[in-house]
Scaffold this motif. Structure first.
Motif, PDB file in Angstrom:
ATOM      1  N   GLU A   1       0.843  -1.190   0.000  1.00  0.00           N
ATOM      2  CA  GLU A   1       0.000   0.000   0.000  1.00  0.00           C
ATOM      3  C   GLU A   1       0.880   1.243   0.000  1.00  0.00           C
ATOM      4  OE1 GLU A   1      -2.735  -0.077   3.211  1.00  0.00           O
ATOM      5  OE2 GLU A   1      -3.649  -1.993   2.637  1.00  0.00           O
ATOM      6  N   LEU A   2       0.531   2.190  -0.850  1.00  0.00           N
ATOM      7  CA  LEU A   2       1.294   3.428  -0.980  1.00  0.00           C
ATOM      8  C   LEU A   2       0.325   4.600  -1.041  1.00  0.00           C
ATOM      9  CD1 LEU A   2       3.749   2.080  -3.684  1.00  0.00           C
ATOM     10  CD2 LEU A   2       4.395   2.667  -1.359  1.00  0.00           C
ATOM     11  N   GLU A   3       0.823   5.787  -0.726  1.00  0.00           N
ATOM     12  CA  GLU A   3      -0.050   6.954  -0.628  1.00  0.00           C
ATOM     13  C   GLU A   3      -0.084   7.780  -1.904  1.00  0.00           C
ATOM     14  OE1 GLU A   3      -0.118  11.133   1.897  1.00  0.00           O
ATOM     15  OE2 GLU A   3       0.898   9.381   2.727  1.00  0.00           O
ATOM     16  N   GLU A   4       1.025   7.853  -2.623  1.00  0.00           N
ATOM     17  CA  GLU A   4       1.175   8.849  -3.687  1.00  0.00           C
ATOM     18  C   GLU A   4       1.194   8.181  -5.060  1.00  0.00           C
ATOM     19  OE1 GLU A   4       3.068  11.418  -6.494  1.00  0.00           O
ATOM     20  OE2 GLU A   4       4.235   9.813  -5.546  1.00  0.00           O
ATOM     21  N   ASP A   5       0.619   8.856  -6.042  1.00  0.00           N
ATOM     22  CA  ASP A   5       0.397   8.278  -7.373  1.00  0.00           C
ATOM     23  C   ASP A   5       1.683   7.834  -8.061  1.00  0.00           C
ATOM     24  OD1 ASP A   5      -2.588   9.135  -7.606  1.00  0.00           O
ATOM     25  OD2 ASP A   5      -1.525  10.946  -7.029  1.00  0.00           O
ATOM     26  N   HIS A   6       2.711   8.662  -8.009  1.00  0.00           N
ATOM     27  CA  HIS A   6       3.949   8.315  -8.703  1.00  0.00           C
ATOM     28  C   HIS A   6       4.655   7.137  -8.049  1.00  0.00           C
ATOM     29  CE1 HIS A   6       3.916  12.674 -10.340  1.00  0.00           C
ATOM     30  NE2 HIS A   6       3.291  11.846 -11.161  1.00  0.00           N
ATOM     31  N   SER A   7       4.489   6.979  -6.753  1.00  0.00           N
ATOM     32  CA  SER A   7       5.026   5.792  -6.083  1.00  0.00           C
ATOM     33  C   SER A   7       4.276   4.542  -6.543  1.00  0.00           C
ATOM     34  CB  SER A   7       4.917   5.940  -4.561  1.00  0.00           C
ATOM     35  OG  SER A   7       5.703   7.023  -4.103  1.00  0.00           O
ATOM     36  N   ILE A   8       2.969   4.656  -6.669  1.00  0.00           N
ATOM     37  CA  ILE A   8       2.169   3.546  -7.203  1.00  0.00           C
ATOM     38  C   ILE A   8       2.696   3.140  -8.577  1.00  0.00           C
ATOM     39  CG2 ILE A   8      -0.110   2.897  -8.079  1.00  0.00           C
ATOM     40  CD1 ILE A   8      -0.435   3.055  -5.179  1.00  0.00           C
ATOM     41  N   LEU A   9       2.893   4.118  -9.448  1.00  0.00           N
ATOM     42  CA  LEU A   9       3.376   3.833 -10.805  1.00  0.00           C
ATOM     43  C   LEU A   9       4.771   3.217 -10.778  1.00  0.00           C
ATOM     44  CD1 LEU A   9       2.112   7.073 -12.574  1.00  0.00           C
ATOM     45  CD2 LEU A   9       1.450   4.731 -13.160  1.00  0.00           C
ATOM     46  N   GLY A  10       5.614   3.701  -9.885  1.00  0.00           N
ATOM     47  CA  GLY A  10       6.957   3.149  -9.789  1.00  0.00           C
ATOM     48  C   GLY A  10       6.955   1.689  -9.395  1.00  0.00           C
ATOM     49  N   PHE A  11       6.125   1.341  -8.428  1.00  0.00           N
ATOM     50  CA  PHE A  11       6.061  -0.055  -7.983  1.00  0.00           C
ATOM     51  C   PHE A  11       5.442  -0.948  -9.052  1.00  0.00           C
ATOM     52  CE2 PHE A  11       7.482   1.522  -4.074  1.00  0.00           C
ATOM     53  CZ  PHE A  11       7.738   0.471  -3.196  1.00  0.00           C
ATOM     54  N   VAL A  12       4.407  -0.453  -9.727  1.00  0.00           N
ATOM     55  CA  VAL A  12       3.820  -1.232 -10.828  1.00  0.00           C
ATOM     56  C   VAL A  12       4.852  -1.440 -11.931  1.00  0.00           C
ATOM     57  CG1 VAL A  12       2.070  -1.251 -12.653  1.00  0.00           C
ATOM     58  CG2 VAL A  12       1.450  -0.515 -10.343  1.00  0.00           C
ATOM     59  N   GLY A  13       5.581  -0.386 -12.275  1.00  0.00           N
ATOM     60  CA  GLY A  13       6.606  -0.489 -13.311  1.00  0.00           C
ATOM     61  C   GLY A  13       7.695  -1.485 -12.982  1.00  0.00           C
ATOM     62  N   GLN A  14       7.904  -1.749 -11.684  1.00  0.00           N
ATOM     63  CA  GLN A  14       8.905  -2.729 -11.250  1.00  0.00           C
ATOM     64  C   GLN A  14       8.293  -4.092 -10.940  1.00  0.00           C
ATOM     65  OE1 GLN A  14      12.226  -2.241 -11.308  1.00  0.00           O
ATOM     66  NE2 GLN A  14      11.719  -0.256 -12.246  1.00  0.00           N
ATOM     67  N   ASN A  15       7.091  -4.324 -11.473  1.00  0.00           N
ATOM     68  CA  ASN A  15       6.433  -5.640 -11.415  1.00  0.00           C
ATOM     69  C   ASN A  15       6.010  -6.077 -10.016  1.00  0.00           C
ATOM     70  OD1 ASN A  15       6.634  -6.493 -14.309  1.00  0.00           O
ATOM     71  ND2 ASN A  15       8.830  -6.312 -13.888  1.00  0.00           N
ATOM     72  N   TYR A  16       5.733  -5.109  -9.139  1.00  0.00           N
ATOM     73  CA  TYR A  16       5.197  -5.484  -7.833  1.00  0.00           C
ATOM     74  C   TYR A  16       3.756  -5.955  -7.953  1.00  0.00           C
ATOM     75  CZ  TYR A  16       8.839  -4.192  -4.499  1.00  0.00           C
ATOM     76  OH  TYR A  16       9.986  -4.162  -3.754  1.00  0.00           O
ATOM     77  N   GLY A  17       3.034  -5.431  -8.920  1.00  0.00           N
ATOM     78  CA  GLY A  17       1.635  -5.765  -9.081  1.00  0.00           C
ATOM     79  C   GLY A  17       0.988  -4.813 -10.064  1.00  0.00           C
ATOM     80  N   ILE A  18      -0.332  -4.838 -10.098  1.00  0.00           N
ATOM     81  CA  ILE A  18      -1.091  -3.924 -10.942  1.00  0.00           C
ATOM     82  C   ILE A  18      -1.813  -2.935 -10.032  1.00  0.00           C
ATOM     83  CG2 ILE A  18      -1.327  -5.688 -12.702  1.00  0.00           C
ATOM     84  CD1 ILE A  18      -4.242  -6.062 -11.835  1.00  0.00           C
ATOM     85  N   ALA A  19      -2.442  -1.921 -10.603  1.00  0.00           N
ATOM     86  CA  ALA A  19      -3.088  -0.909  -9.771  1.00  0.00           C
ATOM     87  C   ALA A  19      -4.269  -0.277 -10.475  1.00  0.00           C
ATOM     88  CB  ALA A  19      -2.089   0.176  -9.377  1.00  0.00           C
ATOM     89  N   ILE A  20      -5.217   0.204  -9.667  1.00  0.00           N
ATOM     90  CA  ILE A  20      -6.283   1.084 -10.137  1.00  0.00           C
ATOM     91  C   ILE A  20      -5.915   2.481  -9.678  1.00  0.00           C
ATOM     92  CG2 ILE A  20      -8.759   1.581 -10.136  1.00  0.00           C
ATOM     93  CD1 ILE A  20      -9.166  -1.252  -8.954  1.00  0.00           C
ATOM     94  N   MET A  21      -5.962   3.444 -10.604  1.00  0.00           N
ATOM     95  CA  MET A  21      -5.546   4.800 -10.239  1.00  0.00           C
ATOM     96  C   MET A  21      -6.173   5.824 -11.169  1.00  0.00           C
ATOM     97  SD  MET A  21      -1.615   4.987 -11.630  1.00  0.00           S
ATOM     98  CE  MET A  21      -1.456   6.625 -10.901  1.00  0.00           C
ATOM     99  N   PRO A  22      -6.088   7.104 -10.848  1.00  0.00           N
ATOM    100  CA  PRO A  22      -6.599   8.142 -11.756  1.00  0.00           C
ATOM    101  C   PRO A  22      -5.787   8.199 -13.041  1.00  0.00           C
ATOM    102  CG  PRO A  22      -6.313   9.010  -9.536  1.00  0.00           C
ATOM    103  CD  PRO A  22      -5.644   7.677  -9.558  1.00  0.00           C
ATOM    104  N   ASN A  23      -6.442   8.574 -14.098  1.00  0.00           N
ATOM    105  CA  ASN A  23      -5.800   8.682 -15.418  1.00  0.00           C
ATOM    106  C   ASN A  23      -5.050  10.012 -15.498  1.00  0.00           C
ATOM    107  OD1 ASN A  23      -5.029   8.419 -18.062  1.00  0.00           O
ATOM    108  ND2 ASN A  23      -7.073   8.782 -18.911  1.00  0.00           N
ATOM    109  N   ILE A  24      -3.865  10.041 -14.895  1.00  0.00           N
ATOM    110  CA  ILE A  24      -3.069  11.270 -14.850  1.00  0.00           C
ATOM    111  C   ILE A  24      -2.056  11.285 -15.994  1.00  0.00           C
ATOM    112  CG2 ILE A  24      -3.379  11.589 -12.376  1.00  0.00           C
ATOM    113  CD1 ILE A  24      -0.659  10.327 -11.924  1.00  0.00           C
ATOM    114  N   PRO A  25      -1.635  12.475 -16.442  1.00  0.00           N
ATOM    115  CA  PRO A  25      -0.726  12.574 -17.590  1.00  0.00           C
ATOM    116  C   PRO A  25       0.599  11.847 -17.400  1.00  0.00           C
ATOM    117  CG  PRO A  25      -1.692  14.717 -17.117  1.00  0.00           C
ATOM    118  CD  PRO A  25      -2.104  13.811 -15.994  1.00  0.00           C
ATOM    119  N   SER A  26       1.116  11.778 -16.180  1.00  0.00           N
ATOM    120  CA  SER A  26       2.444  11.194 -15.957  1.00  0.00           C
ATOM    121  C   SER A  26       2.482   9.680 -16.076  1.00  0.00           C
ATOM    122  CB  SER A  26       2.973  11.622 -14.585  1.00  0.00           C
ATOM    123  OG  SER A  26       2.042  11.331 -13.579  1.00  0.00           O
TER     124      SER A  26
END
Length: 296
Positions: free
Chosen positions: A221-246
């Motif tokens: 569990e993480l608080e911030e969107d870019h941290s979520i993306l970083g962990f997903v990008g490193q194959n920790y798992g998948i995520a549901i998140m807002p459709n942000i430009p970054s």
């Protein structure tokens, strides 16, 4: 002791000349002299002593000046602040917003506001999660905020400002990456990177998962969107998140969600009492009038 006496004291201490102090204070020399006599009698010490044709602070006077001078400066700052606040065409607004709004909506609103002829109104910015934004509002550290509605405090007013589209993000090499859209039920066999309980998005996500009667395997569990993306990008798992430009800056693929989810509302929040401030009311109305309810 009154404010005028203290103002005379500071001016006299700085000029070290009775006539000059009277001129700068727009009063007479006897008025300055009388005010200093009354002040010295009240506090019980001598503040000035003669030095030739001029005067100077005594030891006690220097100590008193060290406290009075900055205190008067703060009072003047407070007066200027209040004058700015009641002037709808100038002043400063403390503006807070959640992280996802910093990429697009918050800068759009402030830039457009300035372009509409409000260049004399300045902004100070704060970012945080929704709980932090709301606490900053309640503590008067910000004047207005963009956040989720995670508190029903009676001091606050919430107005829907916009809505965020929710998407699934997966690593580029993930089995689901072959899809462009997906239902959330099709994702439940894979581990999730999920928003923490400190995030304003968490209650919304929990409600959607509950409504769809799904169970997720949450690996972190993480608080911030870019941290979520970083962990997903490193194959920790998948995520549901807002459709942000970054999202496009990370090694992930974005999938459209086919489920009929509840609207993910983003609110403009403000203290009820703050809407009495003309400059803030002007920006508040501008935000509501110039924001599309659907996320773009």
């Amino acid at each position: 002791m009154n404010l005028r006496q203290l103002e005379f004291f500071v001016t006299l201490a700085q000029t070290e000349h009775m006539t000059q102090a009277a001129k700068e204070s727009n009063t007479s020399q006897p008025n300055i002299s009388h005010a200093m006599t009354m002040l010295e009698q009240e506090i019980g010490v001598t503040l000035f002593e003669k030095k030739g044709r001029n005067i100077q602070l005594t030891r006690h006077g220097r100590i008193f000046y060290e406290y009075v001078s900055p205190a008067l400066a703060e009072i003047e700052k407070g007066q200027r602040k209040l004058q700015e606040m009641v002037d709808p065409d100038s002043g400063e607004i403390q503006f807070g917003f959640i992280f996802t709004m910093g990429a697009n909506l918050a800068p759009k609103l402030t830039q457009s506001f300035h372009q509409k002829g409000h260049q004399k109104i300045n902004f100070e910015f704060q970012q945080g999660n929704s709980n932090q934004i709301i606490q900053m509002l309640l503590d008067d550290r910000i004047d207005i905020g963009i956040c989720s509605k995670v508190s029903n405090d009676s001091e606050l007013i919430y107005q829907i400002l916009t809505q965020e589209e929710m998407v699934v993000v997966v690593p580029l090499a993930h089995p689901l990456a072959k899809h462009d859209s997906i239902s959330l039920r099709e994702t439940t066999n894979y581990p999730y990177v999920y928003y923490s309980k400190q995030s304003g998005l968490r209650p919304y996500l929990d409600q959607q998962i509950k409504s769809l009667k799904l169970e997720l395997e949450i690996v972190c569990e993480l608080e911030e969107d870019h941290s979520i993306l970083g962990f997903v990008g490193q194959n920790y798992g998948i995520a549901i998140m807002p459709n942000i430009p970054s999202i496009s800056s990370f090694p992930v693929k974005k999938l459209t969600i086919t489920d009929d989810l509840d609207d993910r509302n983003i609110y403009l929040a403000v203290k009820k009492s703050n809407l009495e401030i003309p400059v803030l009311k002007k920006f508040y109305d501008f935000c509501l009038e110039n924001t599309n309810k659907k996320w773009d």
